[in-house]
Design an enzyme around this catalytic site. Structure first.
Site, PDB file in Angstrom:
ATOM      1  N   GLU A 280      17.797  -9.304   7.769  1.00  0.00           N
ATOM      2  CA  GLU A 280      17.592  -7.992   8.505  1.00  0.00           C
ATOM      3  C   GLU A 280      17.496  -6.830   7.217  1.00  0.00           C
ATOM      4  OE1 GLU A 280      19.072  -4.704  11.729  1.00  0.00           O
ATOM      5  OE2 GLU A 280      20.581  -6.470  11.390  1.00  0.00           O
ATOM      6  N   ASN A 339      14.089  -2.684  12.177  1.00  0.00           N
ATOM      7  CA  ASN A 339      14.352  -1.680  13.377  1.00  0.00           C
ATOM      8  C   ASN A 339      13.422  -0.787  13.727  1.00  0.00           C
ATOM      9  OD1 ASN A 339      17.435  -2.643  13.887  1.00  0.00           O
ATOM     10  ND2 ASN A 339      17.219  -2.378  11.818  1.00  0.00           N
ATOM     11  N   GLU A 371      12.973  -5.398  15.846  1.00  0.00           N
ATOM     12  CA  GLU A 371      14.116  -5.171  16.750  1.00  0.00           C
ATOM     13  C   GLU A 371      14.012  -3.869  17.671  1.00  0.00           C
ATOM     14  OE1 GLU A 371      17.778  -5.472  14.591  1.00  0.00           O
ATOM     15  OE2 GLU A 371      17.405  -7.476  13.762  1.00  0.00           O
ATOM     16  N   ASP A 402      17.850  -5.694  20.730  1.00  0.00           N
ATOM     17  CA  ASP A 402      19.211  -5.257  19.861  1.00  0.00           C
ATOM     18  C   ASP A 402      20.356  -4.699  20.545  1.00  0.00           C
ATOM     19  OD1 ASP A 402      20.676  -4.972  17.689  1.00  0.00           O
ATOM     20  OD2 ASP A 402      19.530  -3.226  16.642  1.00  0.00           O
ATOM     21  N   GLU A 459      25.767 -10.263  16.077  1.00  0.00           N
ATOM     22  CA  GLU A 459      25.774  -9.478  14.857  1.00  0.00           C
ATOM     23  C   GLU A 459      27.392  -9.178  14.654  1.00  0.00           C
ATOM     24  OE1 GLU A 459      23.364  -5.923  15.220  1.00  0.00           O
ATOM     25  OE2 GLU A 459      23.872  -5.798  17.461  1.00  0.00           O
TER      26      GLU A 459
END
Length: 514
Positions: A280, A339, A371, A402, A459
């Site tokens: 990520e 993101n 995401e 997410d 996560e």
């Protein structure tokens, strides 16, 4: 837990004494004295001359004290406020020193309160704070004092105790964090909050007095938020004071264009094989004088400056450049994830912009994952977001939902947006190996994902126990500080090689307790 007592005299009498100190009444003092002499002679003159100054002095003394316990309480939670807490800390420190005992200050804070207000509204947010105050109070002793700090933070002054050492305080901090990590009623829904905790022992305060002890605990809580969130930190002398936003605002645009804000990469691991399933991309600011600044300390200023799309462009280019770099070095990494905010997803040109960049780096769209926050997907009011996400999925990009579990999850959202994988929020993951309630919630989420044919990634994994529990429950991928912290591109190659070397000597984790 301490409950402040009423301060005599009553509010009515206090009001009288406050009026007695008003400047216009003091200006009339000579006239009042003369009037007393004319009406009652020397006796009344003496009484007025001595009595009025006495009453005025008494008024000054009383007005310098808090009017009542209610005046020192928060209107939302009913808890004491900062000044009352400082008095309790001063008293606790004095009693601890004289009795050879220990005390501490603990600060508990809800992470990202602005996001909670956006999702639930101000009225519901106040309800959340009241529930938090009640839960914290239920887990404290009779002699402990709890207060509300500005925002969504609470502070506790612990009653002096002979066993108030580091381990005891850490255990209490974990219990308080756990109390607020359970589902909290929020209107017709429930919230699973992320909570950071900081504390400082009285003997380790950087300076004498309650103010220094509270400031140290607040700094520890802020460091916990920056490191976690959802972490617990004890105060240490080397902790740095976060840079004030006002000092960063002026440099934010220049920093973005000068390359000071760069991508850091956090690995995602398959629980089946232990192999790296992706990275990520996370933004970090390498400030020339302040060092590494976490996103929570500069992203608000960047968003306020209208630079969110520009940041996404920078992160996208650096993410794709990283993939190309790893490929050239023979280190095949399946995907990178970036993101995208609601504003970025409302840009009609988003699909063509991403496709152009993928072509420029000669990368297949399947190598890129986008995401999307669960709240953004649930709250979309127009068709642009839906069209963009559908276009990205049709192009071959992966789509991750997410912070799953913190918003308004619905099966229709997952179907409508062609979601490939759900990212389980860290609030479900923290201490999942110890908490049966969290294990049941995780089992339900994972069972739903399995029925819908969705991949899963958890996560915020910080311990081997959490990693093992998630693997056994059937979560496909994990990510968090327990695997690796976000790192600059230059450090990734070494980490990848070391991780792959360890796989030959690491037994695979068993799966499926469900």
């Amino acid at each position: 837990m301490d409950h402040a007592s009423e301060f005599p005299p009553s509010r009515l009498i206090r009001g009288f004494f406050r009026r007695l100190r008003r400047p216009e009444l003091l200006a009339c003092l000579p006239a009042l004295t003369l009037g007393a002499y004319l009406l009652g002679g020397e006796r009344l003159l003496y009484a007025a001359s001595l009595g009025l100054p006495f009453l005025i002095g008494l008024a000054a003394l009383l007005s310098s004290r808090p009017e009542t316990a209610e005046d020192m309480r928060d209107g939302v939670t009913g808890l004491l406020l900062r000044d009352a807490l400082l008095e309790a800390l001063d008293d606790a420190l004095d009693r601890a020193r004289s009795g050879g005992r220990g005390t501490a200050c603990i600060v508990v804070t809800l992470d990202e309160p602005d996001s909670l207000i956006d999702r639930f509204g101000h009225a519901c947010f106040r309800q959340i704070l009241r529930h938090c105050a009640e839960r914290l109070g239920e887990r404290l002793r009779e002699g402990d004092t709890i207060a509300r700090l500005p925002g969504a933070s609470f502070a506790i002054a612990l009653m002096p105790s002979r066993r108030q050492d580091l381990e005891t305080t850490l255990q209490l901090a974990a219990r308080l964090q756990h109390a607020l990590s359970l589902p909290i009623p929020a209107g017709k829904r429930s919230l699973v909050a992320s909570v950071s905790v900081g504390f400082c022992l009285g003997e380790r305060a950087p300076a004498p007095g309650g103010a220094a002890l509270l400031a140290a605990a607040e700094l520890a809580a802020e460091n916990a938020r920056r490191q976690g969130p959802g972490a617990i930190r004890a105060h240490a002398p080397e902790m740095s004071v976060p840079a004030p936003d006002a000092l960063l605002d002026d440099r934010i645009s220049l920093a973005l264009e000068n390359g000071e804000i760069r991508a850091h990469f956090q690995p995602q691991i398959s629980t089946d094989t232990g192999e790296i399933s992706g990275f990520e991309v996370l933004a970090r600011w390498q400030h020339p004088s302040r060092g590494l600044i976490a996103p929570g300390d500069f992203l608000p200023a960047l968003l306020e400056a209208g630079l969110s799309e520009r940041l996404s462009e920078v992160m996208l280019v650096q993410a794709l450049a990283a993939l190309r770099s790893w490929d050239n070095a023979g280190l095949h990494i399946p995907t990178v994830a970036i993101n995208l905010s609601g504003d970025e997803l409302r840009n009609p040109r988003l699909p063509s912009k991403l496709k152009w960049e993928l072509d420029r780096f000669d990368l297949a769209p399947s190598r890129l994952t986008v995401e999307i926050l669960e709240t953004v997907a649930a709250d979309a009011q127009d068709d642009v977001i839906e069209r963009n996400i559908a276009a990205l999925a049709a192009m071959g990009c992966g789509v991750d939902l997410d912070d799953f579990g913190t918003g308004q999850s619905a099966i229709s959202i997952m179907h409508r947006y062609a979601i490939r994988r759900i990212k389980i929020d860290r609030s479900f993951v923290t201490r999942a190996d110890e908490d049966r309630d969290k294990q049941r919630m995780l089992s339900a989420i994972l069972a739903l994902a399995e029925q819908l044919g969705l991949e899963t990634l958890a996560e915020g994994v910080e311990t081997p126990g959490e990693h093992a529990m998630l693997a056994q429950l059937g979560c496909g991928h994990v990510q968090g500080f327990g695997i690796a912290r976000p790192m600059p591109l230059a450090e990734t190659a070494v980490w990848i090689e070391r991780h792959r070397a360890k796989l030959d000597h690491t037994p695979l984790l068993g799966k499926h307790l469900r």
